[in-house]
Design a protein around this motif. Structure first.
Motif, mmCIF file in Angstrom:
data_model
loop_
_atom_site.group_PDB
_atom_site.id
_atom_site.type_symbol
_atom_site.label_atom_id
_atom_site.label_comp_id
_atom_site.label_asym_id
_atom_site.label_seq_id
_atom_site.Cartn_x
_atom_site.Cartn_y
_atom_site.Cartn_z
ATOM 1 N N VAL A 91 4.922 -4.050 -4.465
ATOM 2 C CA VAL A 91 6.188 -3.413 -4.802
ATOM 3 C C VAL A 91 7.323 -3.978 -3.941
ATOM 4 N N TRP A 92 7.171 -3.884 -2.620
ATOM 5 C CA TRP A 92 8.258 -4.332 -1.753
ATOM 6 C C TRP A 92 8.368 -5.861 -1.731
ATOM 7 N N LEU A 108 -3.583 1.904 -1.457
ATOM 8 C CA LEU A 108 -2.275 2.205 -2.045
ATOM 9 C C LEU A 108 -1.149 1.648 -1.179
ATOM 10 N N MET A 109 -1.315 1.715 0.146
ATOM 11 C CA MET A 109 -0.277 1.198 1.034
ATOM 12 C C MET A 109 -0.136 -0.318 0.867
ATOM 13 N N PHE A 130 -8.843 4.671 0.332
ATOM 14 C CA PHE A 130 -8.021 4.702 -0.885
ATOM 15 C C PHE A 130 -6.534 4.703 -0.534
ATOM 16 N N TRP A 131 -6.213 5.322 0.582
ATOM 17 C CA TRP A 131 -4.810 5.346 1.018
ATOM 18 C C TRP A 131 -4.381 3.957 1.496
ATOM 19 N N ILE A 159 -0.735 -1.919 -1.836
ATOM 20 C CA ILE A 159 -0.041 -2.120 -3.113
ATOM 21 C C ILE A 159 1.461 -1.931 -2.921
ATOM 22 N N VAL A 160 1.825 -0.873 -2.181
ATOM 23 C CA VAL A 160 3.254 -0.627 -1.942
ATOM 24 C C VAL A 160 3.877 -1.846 -1.253
#
Lengths: 307, 305
Positions: free
Chosen positions: B156-157, B148-149, B144-145, B151-152
């Motif tokens: 996002v970036w 999320l990474m 799950f982490w 996704i970041v």
């Protein structure tokens, strides 16, 4: 030992030493451990994290539950606006992130360790019984292992936690009751290998009761393999606890579990990604260290099993 | 082979039956379903009504038998939250999860098999070290982490991939990577060790001695035998991935069976949860059965055991 030391493949002076003065098993273990980088790294990291967890009340700079709504979401010290009063920043309620990280280590280690002990007890008992008695007992236990492997554990853990209402004890019990399969598989096959050993025959001939044969003859001889499984299953339990807590069905707020910290930081993913990076990196490091320790133990205790 | 087939079929059937009993009683033992379904603020009369409507007041064994009987005909009852037949919900959602599972498996095989083979051909080389790190990291990374990474990084970036939804193929890229990476360590370790074992075999030396080009020896003689255990671990991993997709789907908001499971768990929608547990177990049992058959077909030695 002597069989291998007669044919050195490369100049290795420790082997010559072994011929002169045979080493005790403990000396051999330490000697190999000192040369195994993965083992050293894993053991070192685990010791540090365990120390931080145990000494959290002394080391944590702040109360992990103390909210401070004025200094919410302060970034870590290496970023702009970061400051040394909160080295890893603060969360959405202004709680000190470093302190929560230290206390969170307690939950990961406590849950991982207890769940591992429970599942290790169940799995090893089943495996030894199956391997020692064989026949119908073995068929039944093998069937249980197959059935357990066919069940989607993440789904079942979540459903049971949701229905029972989640708490620390329940998370430990769920994980402990679900993760015994690998213990059983390994204990069973190791016991089967031992079954015809001479010392078991003589114990039987001497009239030693079965339970004593299992406890004093078999268990000590399969312990190496069981301990390796134990490390891997502890890592597995820690990851599952984090996943359960991440989904809101594990450790409950305001307790600082690393999985829960990631879940809480998820809402700020866009602008404050460090909120999920820090607990996630801690989790990764801990699980990595436990796995490396386990791999190292396997290499050290039975180098011939290394692939 | 026929005897083997029926033996395995019988075993698979027994396991499936046992798992259905176990999961049924486990979920029932975990709490009163009527209270959980009624939710907070329900009166005693509401709870009694639900108990009556879903038949929770009958003996547990009767409930199980009628549930199993209906399930065999494809009737899993009515979802208490979605107010639709559970079978309809599942048939709507299953294709997405299966699609994700298949693409994750392909991703993981494409990553693991070549890497494992290269590592085995050049043991202790740089590529072997890389393969080892990929696998050690894959085992330690909370999925799950990792999700999320990604996704970041990719939403996002560098906004190149959508973070949630399931409208087009781009929505499946990150879930595939996360889920596929989860299966990679096991497949890669097995490929590597299988390949190492095969490369030491006499027939490989013979093939080299006959002057067959090295690449041909590797692919035609070695890989064929080394890939054997990979077939069965791949099917096992596929089963794990379907179970693990619950976390991934809830993060990426993919409307598959994993998210359905998550939604029904948080709404105490017991009929749906039970159906999903049963179906995932059945898929796993079925996959194992097929893997056993494939292995026996490829390797006659197994058939006798």
């Amino acid at each position: 030992m002597n069989a291998t030391s007669n044919m050195p493949s490369a100049p290795d002076f420790t082997r010559d030493l072994e011929i002169v003065a045979p080493l005790t098993p403990r000396q051999i273990f330490l000697r190999r451990a000192r040369r195994h980088r993965g083992f050293l790294f894993g053991a070192g990291v685990i010791l540090v994290i365990a120390a931080l967890a145990l000494l959290a009340p002394l080391l944590a700079p702040h109360d992990p539950y103390a909210q401070n709504l004025i200094s919410r979401l302060q970034p870590p010290v290496w970023m702009d606006r970061g400051a040394w009063d909160h080295p890893l920043g603060t969360d959405q309620l202004g709680r000190d992130y470093l302190s929560r990280l230290f206390y969170g280590a307690q939950f990961s280690l406590l849950i991982g360790f207890t769940a591992m002990v429970i599942s290790g007890f169940i799995g090893t008992s089943l495996g030894v019984v199956a391997g020692y008695f064989g026949g119908r007992v073995d068929l039944i236990i093998t069937f249980l292992i197959t059935a357990r492997l066919s069940m989607p554990i993440v789904l079942i853990a979540l459903a049971v936690a949701a229905l029972l209402g989640s708490s620390l004890t329940i998370v430990i019990l769920i994980l402990g009751l679900l993760l015994w399969d690998r213990f059983a598989v390994v204990a069973r096959s190791k016991t089967m290998q031992l079954r015809d050993a001479d010392y078991l025959m003589s114990a039987k001939a001497l009239g030693m009761p079965r339970w004593r044969i299992i406890l004093t003859e078999i268990l000590p001889n399969i312990m190496d393999a069981v301990i390796v499984v134990a490390t891997l299953e502890m890592a597995h339990a820690i990851l599952l606890e984090a996943a359960l807590s991440f989904l809101g069905l594990g450790v409950q707020p305001p307790l600082p579990s690393w999985g829960l910290m990631i879940a809480e930081g998820k809402d700020f993913l866009l602008f404050e990604p460090w909120l999920i990076m820090i607990p996630g990196a801690a989790l990764l490091l801990l699980v990595l260290a436990i796995n490396l320790l386990g791999d190292g133990l396997r290499d050290i205790s039975s180098p011939e099993a290394r692939s | 082979m026929t005897v083997f087939f029926f033996k395995r079929l019988g075993l698979a059937f027994l396991v499936a039956l046992f798992v259905s009993v176990l999961s049924f009683f486990m979920l029932r033992a975990a709490g009163d379903p009527a209270i959980a379904m009624a939710g907070e603020g329900a009166t005693a009369a509401d709870i009694e009504f639900i108990r009556e409507q879903f038949g929770f007041n009958r003996p547990l064994l009767m409930q199980y038998l009628s549930w199993l009987g209906n399930a065999l005909t494809g009737d899993f009852g009515e979802s208490s939250y979605f107010a639709k037949p559970v079978s309809q919900l599942i048939s709507e959602r299953l294709p997405i999860t299966l699609g994700l599972g298949v693409s994750a498996l392909i991703f993981s095989i494409l990553l693991a098999v070549p890497l494992g083979m290269l590592a085995a051909v050049n043991p202790n080389s740089l590529i072997d070290r890389i393969a080892l790190s990929v696998s050690v990291l894959g085992q330690a990374m909370p999925n799950f982490w990792f999700a999320l990474m990604l996704i970041v990084i990719f939403s996002v970036w560098y906004p190149v991939l959508p973070a949630s939804g399931n409208a087009e193929w781009r929505h499946f890229v990150m879930p595939t990577i996360v889920l596929g990476y989860y299966a990679t360590p096991a497949i890669m370790r097995l490929t590597r060790s299988g390949m190492l074992e095969v490369l030491n075999a006499d027939y490989i030396r013979t093939a080299h001695a006959k002057g067959i080009p090295a690449s041909r020896v590797l692919i035609k003689h070695a890989m064929r035998n080394a890939i054997l255990p990979v077939v069965s671990i791949a099917s096992v991993q596929f089963g794990y991935m379907l179970g693990g997709s619950i976390i991934i789907e809830s993060i990426f908001a993919l409307h598959g069976i994993g998210q359905l499971a998550w939604e029904s768990i948080s709404r105490a929608d017991l009929p749906t949860v039970q159906a999903i547990v049963l179906i995932l177990s059945l898929i796993y049992v079925g996959l194992n059965f097929v893997a056993d058959l494939v292995n026996a077909w490829l390797d006659p030695r197994i058939r006798i055991a």
